[in-house]
Design a protein around this motif. Structure first.
Motif, PDB file in Angstrom:
ATOM      1  N   ARG A 298     -73.404 -18.452  25.310  1.00  0.00           N
ATOM      2  CA  ARG A 298     -72.135 -18.235  24.628  1.00  0.00           C
ATOM      3  C   ARG A 298     -71.153 -19.405  24.832  1.00  0.00           C
ATOM      4  N   ARG A 299     -71.696 -20.582  25.114  1.00  0.00           N
ATOM      5  CA  ARG A 299     -70.868 -21.782  25.263  1.00  0.00           C
ATOM      6  C   ARG A 299     -71.496 -22.914  24.454  1.00  0.00           C
ATOM      7  N   ASP A 319     -79.977 -17.166  25.544  1.00  0.00           N
ATOM      8  CA  ASP A 319     -79.177 -16.117  24.899  1.00  0.00           C
ATOM      9  C   ASP A 319     -79.970 -14.835  24.683  1.00  0.00           C
ATOM     10  N   THR A 323     -79.652 -10.901  26.495  1.00  0.00           N
ATOM     11  CA  THR A 323     -78.900  -9.985  25.644  1.00  0.00           C
ATOM     12  C   THR A 323     -79.304  -8.532  25.847  1.00  0.00           C
ATOM     13  N   SER A 329     -75.439  -7.535  19.606  1.00  0.00           N
ATOM     14  CA  SER A 329     -75.676  -8.464  20.712  1.00  0.00           C
ATOM     15  C   SER A 329     -76.845  -9.402  20.407  1.00  0.00           C
ATOM     16  N   GLN A 332     -75.800 -11.909  17.769  1.00  0.00           N
ATOM     17  CA  GLN A 332     -74.917 -12.912  18.360  1.00  0.00           C
ATOM     18  C   GLN A 332     -75.718 -13.908  19.188  1.00  0.00           C
ATOM     19  N   ALA A 333     -76.755 -13.425  19.873  1.00  0.00           N
ATOM     20  CA  ALA A 333     -77.573 -14.298  20.715  1.00  0.00           C
ATOM     21  C   ALA A 333     -78.345 -15.330  19.903  1.00  0.00           C
ATOM     22  N   ASP A 336     -75.416 -18.764  17.799  1.00  0.00           N
ATOM     23  CA  ASP A 336     -75.012 -20.065  18.328  1.00  0.00           C
ATOM     24  C   ASP A 336     -76.150 -21.078  18.329  1.00  0.00           C
ATOM     25  N   TRP A 375     -73.547  -6.643  29.423  1.00  0.00           N
ATOM     26  CA  TRP A 375     -73.995  -8.032  29.415  1.00  0.00           C
ATOM     27  C   TRP A 375     -73.431  -8.807  30.605  1.00  0.00           C
TER      28      TRP A 375
END
Length: 589
Positions: A298-299, A319, A323, A329, A332-333, A336, A375
């Protein structure tokens, strides 16, 4: 199962020619726990050679070996005493060369594990530093500092070790030493037996140049680089700002802005990349690489920084490994890493398991695994919820079927193809992870995912892990195996239709045929509120993360001209549009 030939492991031809590592399937071997050829209870290189057929059956293109350099084994190889040899329990350089040759005959490359942030207290440099005076050239290769307080009785700063406890160890408490300052302290981000190297020193630069050349000359094709987040320090070594009581003892280090994700670290990676590029330019036909290990979930800005063209070729994407089992979730993983690929062309290195985290079968089998609020960077490792291993294995199969389809490389960890769970009931006196010792047993550490592999159901040979000695005996395995371990062994599940092993073997085949043959790109798509769907070229992958079957609309524009080509639960794959609970199906035109 017959031994695969080199040709059976060749990648199918496809129109998107690219360096092998951009979408490779890699198998991680924890050398100590894979296969023991001499009956001493410790895995070795000859043992790996004897089991290469199993690895090749998964369709992998490379093997990543955890550190097998000489080491006192305080952190099982991550405390390196000599970067230019093989640990005697594992074999010799001749054994390594034989493994590399056998792997090459099967079309498999070898990657090594590089540990740049620290070495061992038994490394010749550290031994020389101990024998030298404060402020000597020998100590300048490390972080030796005078202590604070009366006679230097307090550490130079308040930094904490990533394994628990202070990040400093004192050499000598004699108050008359060092002109009344007492013995100096040395910095270790991890265990006290792992002194940090100062990469601003020219000797350290030269050492790693020589390491790359030595192993590339032997035929190694790349390196997984360990613990890159903690390489490089603020030159003043200031105190870490206070953290709140909610921060776990093993998380304090990773919140220290003066020792984590430092700009000084990027100077190290630029030097490494220049060394690799220079070597590659002088050896036409070689495609060398290094992949970074850093938990930057998440960075995305950190991932981009590490994978600039003058730094790492790739960086692990943890990620999906971390998760919860829940639609938003999981989506989202993927977002990125896929977005970074679209912007930079750098494909992620995905994984679901490794030697540092509880196995995914256990994590996804927990009764709270579906809750997004649980998480953490250890994804359920601190959870005390009940575990349903059958449910965990089904979810892990579905997650594997998703990750095999994604653009980028994929790293498997030995035993995940067997559906192995985490082992918790290791007696305290048999645990070897320094995390357990340094936290006084408050943290159980990582031994549970490192238990030796089961190959057969024969308990007398440690379930096939050990080849008996000439007298028929075998030593006790270095970590104890559960009594039911043999039921999950290769020989037992190889005869079970639709076993997890068979699924992984099939996934290797369909990945080449339907996924790797697609562009290095992917998009999440909306085909229903309950499912996750990803399109990659002509391939559509649908995951049902719920506990109930879901009816798909096969006339949906994303599915209308496709047919199911693979399912994580193949007995239930059909064309009615029903996707079973906790499962994944691939569709292709």
């Amino acid at each position: 199962m017959s031994e695969p030939s080199a040709s059976s492991n060749d990648r199918l031809a496809h129109p998107y020619a690219r360096p092998w590592w951009k979408d490779a399937l890699v198998y991680q071997v924890y050398v100590r726990s894979f296969a023991d050829s001499n009956g001493d209870g410790v895995g070795d290189l000859a043992g790996i050679r004897s089991r290469l057929g199993h690895i090749a059956s998964l369709g992998v293109e490379a093997i990543w070996l955890n550190p097998c350099y000489p080491s006192p084994q305080h952190d099982h190889g991550y405390d390196v005493a000599n970067y230019f040899d093989i640990h005697d329990e594992y074999g010799t350089l001749d054994d390594f060369d034989a493994l590399l040759a056998d792997a090459r005959n099967l079309g498999i490359k070898i990657l090594m594990d590089l540990v740049p942030s620290h070495c061992s207290i038994e490394h010749r440099w550290f031994i020389a530093a101990l024998a030298s005076d404060p402020n000597s050239p020998e100590r300048a290769r490390f972080y030796f500092r005078d202590g604070k307080g009366d006679a230097g009785n307090e550490p130079p700063n308040n930094w904490q070790s990533a394994f628990g406890g202070p990040a400093w160890t004192r050499l000598d408490a004699d108050p008359t030493a060092n002109n009344g300052k007492g013995g100096q302290w040395y910095l270790h981000t991890f265990a006290r037996e792992q002194p940090d190297l100062d990469h601003t020193h020219t000797d350290v630069h030269q050492l790693f140049d020589e390491i790359f050349k030595f192993w590339f000359d032997r035929g190694v094709e790349g390196f997984r680089v360990d613990a890159v987040a903690g390489t490089g320090k603020h030159p003043d070594l200031p105190d870490q700002p206070p953290v709140g009581p909610e921060v776990g003892v093993l998380d304090i280090t990773w919140m220290n802005e003066y020792t984590v994700f430092r700009p000084e670290g990027h100077d190290v990676w630029r030097r490494f990349r220049a060394t690799i590029d220079n070597y590659e330019s002088g050896h036409p036909g070689r495609e060398l690489m290094m992949v970074a290990e850093a938990y930057a979930v998440r960075r995305p800005e950190l991932v981009k920084a590490f994978t600039e063209p003058d730094q790492f070729h790739q960086m692990f994407s943890f990620d999906l490994m971390l998760t919860p089992w829940e639609k938003h979730s999981i989506e989202q993983a993927m977002l990125d890493p896929i977005a970074i690929l679209a912007k930079t062309g750098v494909p992620p290195a995905w994984t679901l398991n490794n030697h540092d985290i509880q196995r995914i079968v256990t994590r996804l089998g927990r009764s709270d695994a579906h809750l997004p609020e649980i998480w953490t960077n250890n994804n359920l490792a601190l959870s005390r919820a009940d575990v349903d291993l059958a449910l965990g294995e089904r979810r892990a199969r579905a997650m594997a079927a998703l990750i095999f389809a994604l653009p980028g490389s994929l790293y498997l960890y030995q035993g995940e193809e067997l559906g192995l769970p985490e082992v918790f009931d290791i007696p305290a006196d048999r645990r070897e992870d320094p995390v357990f010792e340094r936290t006084g047993g408050a943290e159980i550490g990582r031994d549970g995912c490192r238990v030796p592999m089961p190959w057969t159901n024969d308990a007398s040979s440690s379930y096939g892990f050990s080849t008996p000695r000439a007298d028929g005996t075998v030593g006790e395995p270095w970590l104890p195996q559960p009594t039911a371990w043999g039921e999950r062994s290769v020989s037992e599940i190889d005869d079970i239709e639709n076993s997890t092993l068979h699924m992984y073997q099939s996934l290797g085949e369909v990945r080449d045929e339907f996924a790797v043959s697609q562009p290095l790109e992917a998009q999440t798509i909306d085909i229903g509120p309950e499912v996750i769907a990803v399109r990659r070229g002509d391939l559509v992958v649908v995951v049902n993360p719920t506990d109930e079957p879901v009816q798909l609309d096969l006339d949906h524009r994303e599915l209308a001209i496709t047919q199911p080509v693979f399912a994580s639960e193949p007995a239930e794959m059909h064309t009615t549009g029903v996707i079973p609970a906790n499962s994944t199906i691939w569709f292709s035109s």
